[in-house]
Write a protein that holds these residues in place. Structure first.
Motif, PDB file in Angstrom:
ATOM      1  N   PRO A 195       0.832  -1.208   0.000  1.00  0.00           N
ATOM      2  CA  PRO A 195       0.000   0.000   0.000  1.00  0.00           C
ATOM      3  C   PRO A 195       0.866   1.258   0.000  1.00  0.00           C
ATOM      4  N   PRO A 196       0.456   2.291  -0.760  1.00  0.00           N
ATOM      5  CA  PRO A 196       1.268   3.516  -0.828  1.00  0.00           C
ATOM      6  C   PRO A 196       1.002   4.463   0.336  1.00  0.00           C
ATOM      7  N   VAL A 197       2.041   5.176   0.743  1.00  0.00           N
ATOM      8  CA  VAL A 197       1.910   6.279   1.692  1.00  0.00           C
ATOM      9  C   VAL A 197       2.550   7.499   1.035  1.00  0.00           C
ATOM     10  N   LEU A 198       1.863   8.627   1.054  1.00  0.00           N
ATOM     11  CA  LEU A 198       2.360   9.841   0.411  1.00  0.00           C
ATOM     12  C   LEU A 198       3.196  10.649   1.395  1.00  0.00           C
ATOM     13  N   ILE A 199       4.349  11.088   0.940  1.00  0.00           N
ATOM     14  CA  ILE A 199       5.245  11.908   1.759  1.00  0.00           C
ATOM     15  C   ILE A 199       5.545  13.174   0.974  1.00  0.00           C
ATOM     16  N   GLY A 237       6.679  -2.200   5.529  1.00  0.00           N
ATOM     17  CA  GLY A 237       5.749  -2.748   4.562  1.00  0.00           C
ATOM     18  C   GLY A 237       4.831  -1.761   3.886  1.00  0.00           C
ATOM     19  N   LEU A 238       5.232  -0.517   3.779  1.00  0.00           N
ATOM     20  CA  LEU A 238       4.485   0.472   3.016  1.00  0.00           C
ATOM     21  C   LEU A 238       5.341   0.983   1.870  1.00  0.00           C
ATOM     22  N   LYS A 239       4.702   1.343   0.779  1.00  0.00           N
ATOM     23  CA  LYS A 239       5.421   1.885  -0.372  1.00  0.00           C
ATOM     24  C   LYS A 239       5.402   3.410  -0.301  1.00  0.00           C
ATOM     25  N   PRO A 240       6.554   4.058  -0.042  1.00  0.00           N
ATOM     26  CA  PRO A 240       6.577   5.516   0.027  1.00  0.00           C
ATOM     27  C   PRO A 240       6.571   6.143  -1.366  1.00  0.00           C
ATOM     28  N   ILE A 241       5.743   7.149  -1.539  1.00  0.00           N
ATOM     29  CA  ILE A 241       5.784   7.988  -2.737  1.00  0.00           C
ATOM     30  C   ILE A 241       6.164   9.387  -2.259  1.00  0.00           C
ATOM     31  N   ALA A 278      14.115  -0.242  -3.336  1.00  0.00           N
ATOM     32  CA  ALA A 278      13.167  -1.054  -2.575  1.00  0.00           C
ATOM     33  C   ALA A 278      11.770  -1.039  -3.185  1.00  0.00           C
ATOM     34  N   GLY A 279      11.568  -0.226  -4.223  1.00  0.00           N
ATOM     35  CA  GLY A 279      10.256  -0.154  -4.853  1.00  0.00           C
ATOM     36  C   GLY A 279       9.476   1.096  -4.519  1.00  0.00           C
ATOM     37  N   GLY A 280      10.081   1.993  -3.730  1.00  0.00           N
ATOM     38  CA  GLY A 280       9.444   3.277  -3.458  1.00  0.00           C
ATOM     39  C   GLY A 280       9.636   4.228  -4.630  1.00  0.00           C
ATOM     40  N   GLU A 281       9.010   5.394  -4.542  1.00  0.00           N
ATOM     41  CA  GLU A 281       9.126   6.390  -5.600  1.00  0.00           C
ATOM     42  C   GLU A 281       9.582   7.720  -5.017  1.00  0.00           C
ATOM     43  N   LYS A 325      -3.597  13.361  -9.574  1.00  0.00           N
ATOM     44  CA  LYS A 325      -4.159  13.074  -8.265  1.00  0.00           C
ATOM     45  C   LYS A 325      -3.562  11.760  -7.752  1.00  0.00           C
ATOM     46  N   LEU A 326      -3.101  11.770  -6.531  1.00  0.00           N
ATOM     47  CA  LEU A 326      -2.491  10.586  -5.917  1.00  0.00           C
ATOM     48  C   LEU A 326      -3.178  10.299  -4.594  1.00  0.00           C
ATOM     49  N   GLU A 327      -3.356   9.017  -4.305  1.00  0.00           N
ATOM     50  CA  GLU A 327      -3.957   8.622  -3.037  1.00  0.00           C
ATOM     51  C   GLU A 327      -3.042   7.666  -2.287  1.00  0.00           C
ATOM     52  N   GLY A 328      -3.190   7.641  -0.966  1.00  0.00           N
ATOM     53  CA  GLY A 328      -2.389   6.750  -0.139  1.00  0.00           C
ATOM     54  C   GLY A 328      -3.086   6.484   1.177  1.00  0.00           C
ATOM     55  N   VAL A 329      -2.530   5.557   1.948  1.00  0.00           N
ATOM     56  CA  VAL A 329      -3.139   5.213   3.239  1.00  0.00           C
ATOM     57  C   VAL A 329      -2.988   6.368   4.230  1.00  0.00           C
ATOM     58  N   ALA A 330      -2.022   7.243   3.978  1.00  0.00           N
ATOM     59  CA  ALA A 330      -1.822   8.425   4.817  1.00  0.00           C
ATOM     60  C   ALA A 330      -1.024   9.440   4.020  1.00  0.00           C
TER      61      ALA A 330
END
Length: 520
Positions: free
Chosen positions: A80-84, A102-106, A204-207, A234-239
């Motif tokens: 699942p993505p998390v937006l930073i 276990g979260l994918k940072p964008i 690691a697969g983040g962006e 538009k981007l969405e994430g768990v947080a």
């Protein structure tokens, strides 16, 4: 392995072979033993300068080991993505912590990658052109990358300082930061370290997305779902983690427009004072020449001042021995200065912010701006500096004694500030309560450090980005915004950190809170 403390001369404390010979001669180690310095600090309180050391000794070779961070491979591409929002130390360390959990940072950075930023910095220095998206504050690595790289922090409760340092060493920082009492990397080395951190996130697969300015929040009732970028994406994430730094005024304004609770926050404002480094060395080391072993000396000063019956502190901030003053404006029509040092700290200048604590009651004329009161005051002073500097990136300046005595300097000293200086009476430019308190502070500092108050020094203005003038509140336990679900204010921009190390620790701490909430 055993550990012990010892005190040695500078020529011993900074030379491995000399240190080993000294320890053998003093029978503190045997000829067969290996040594490793675990901690080093300078004691310059007496005329005879000493180096305090913590030493490890063993018959087997010793190396500095990672005790809180172990590099390993991760794969979060399908997580699942998390937006930073922001790729400064808070954002990058939040991204690393997301990967470990276990979260994918964008990571969304409004500015450019660390290498491309250099062209925009050159344009500020040489051509007086300010790119509002790429400058000394905005871009990969944040404000710290091209400012200084000091890592000293008192924020021990915020998280593990050791872990932050180990991560930096694993990405190319010198091992010395693990042992020095006041560690420093240097602006010449930080870009490679920042690049390495980004590569770890991507591997690691983040962006990490550059030129990705957030212009709106995707809100549904009292919950944030994601963000909108300047290009309409538009981007969405768990947080959504807001790690935008202390100068992202548009984010504070966006929060106000979207009725997201923010608060005006006290901060500090003043000037940079620049001395010949030799003067500071002579004062601090009590000798004419510090020699080849001692580093360029620094100082920390504070004084209490009174203006219209109100007491406020005046203090040194971000002292840069062997450094340079740089233009830190983030928009055309303003002048802001900051300090930086290369790793060798070998410039002939020493500079430090000397700033005044600004409380909200000090600026009643700006109360009409509500939570943006301190921000608007800050911006107004920066616009004044631009006017007095000749409407370029020239900075207003005055010799130090002349400022204290209220005289316009007929000439200015040589300076490290590349865009140049304009001689003015700084009392005309600065608000009365700032100028008067600075004058009192410099007089006090002259008594504490004989030789400090000198016309060989000069003040350069304005030093205004000491910390965020706005706080984005968060709950003590969840670290989430008290009104908006899944919104996590973080780092300097939210008002919860004050430097590279503390921002990095806050980034980790916030991401851990995100993970706890996500796993519920």
């Amino acid at each position: 392995m055993r550990e012990f403390n010892t005190v040695v001369a500078p020529e011993v404390g900074f030379e491995e072979e000399e240190l080993r010979a000294h320890l053998v001669a003093k029978k503190l180690i045997s000829q067969e033993e290996h040594i490793q310095v675990l901690r080093r600090s300078i004691d310059a309180r007496q005329r005879q300068i000493k180096i305090n050391l913590r030493i490890a000794a063993d018959t087997a070779p010793i190396s500095l080991e990672f005790v809180e961070y172990q590099p390993r491979e991760w794969d979060v591409r399908s997580c699942p993505p998390v937006l930073i929002v922001g790729a400064g130390p808070a954002g990058l360390f939040a991204a690393l912590r997301a990967i470990e959990n276990g979260l994918k940072p964008i990571v969304l950075e409004r500015g450019k990658d660390v290498r491309s930023r250099r062209r925009d910095l050159a344009a500020i220095n040489k051509d007086h052109i300010v790119n509002p998206e790429s400058n000394y504050c905005f871009g990969e690595g944040g404000a710290g990358t091209y400012s200084d790289g000091k890592l000293y922090t008192r924020s021990k409760k915020r998280g593990s300082v050791r872990r932050v340092f180990e991560i930096l060493v694993a990405h190319g920082a010198p091992e010395d930061i693990l042992i020095e009492a006041h560690p420093h990397i240097g602006t010449n080395k930080l870009p490679k370290i920042v690049t390495a951190l980004r590569k770890t996130v991507i591997a690691a697969g983040g962006e990490v997305r550059f030129d990705s300015k957030v212009t709106d929040f995707l809100l549904e009732g009292d919950e944030i779902k994601g963000v909108t970028l300047a290009d309409g994406t538009k981007l969405e994430g768990v947080a959504t983690v807001l790690a935008t730094g202390h100068s992202a005024r548009d984010i504070f304004q966006l929060c106000q427009q979207r009725n997201i609770l923010i608060e005006a926050k006290p901060f500090a404002l003043g000037v940079r004072v620049e001395h010949p480094q030799q003067i500071i060395d002579q004062i601090q080391y009590k000798c004419a020449d510090r020699g080849p072993y001692l580093p360029a000396s620094s100082y920390g000063l504070v004084a209490q001042t009174t203006f219209q019956q109100a007491e406020r502190g005046v203090f040194s901030f971000c002292m840069c021995p062997g450094g340079f003053i740089v233009p830190a404006a983030t928009a055309p029509g303003e002048v802001v200065v900051n300090g930086m040092s290369p790793s060798r700290r070998d410039s002939k200048y020493a500079n430090s912010g000397i700033v005044v604590a600004v409380e909200l009651e000090d600026i009643p004329a700006f109360a009409k701006h509500g939570p943006l009161a301190a921000l608007e005051f800050q911006a107004a002073v920066e616009r004044e500096a631009w006017q007095y500097g000749g409407k370029t990136q020239q900075a207003p300046a005055q010799r130090l004694v002349d400022f204290v005595d209220g005289k316009v300097s007929t000439s200015l000293n040589e300076t490290s500030y590349q865009p140049g200086l304009a001689s003015i009476d700084m009392h005309d430019m600065l608000p009365d309560f700032i100028a008067d308190r600075l004058r009192q502070g410099f007089k006090a500092f002259g008594k504490k450090m004989k030789g400090y108050l000198s016309n060989e020094a000069q003040i350069v203005g304005v030093e205004s980005r000491t910390s965020s003038p706005v706080r984005i509140p968060r709950e003590a336990e969840t670290l989430a915004h008290p009104q908006i679900k899944n919104l996590y204010p973080c780092g300097e921009g939210a008002g919860y950190a004050g430097g590279i190390a503390s921002a990095a620790m806050d980034g980790e701490k916030v991401m851990e809170a995100v993970v706890r909430s996500w796993k519920k």
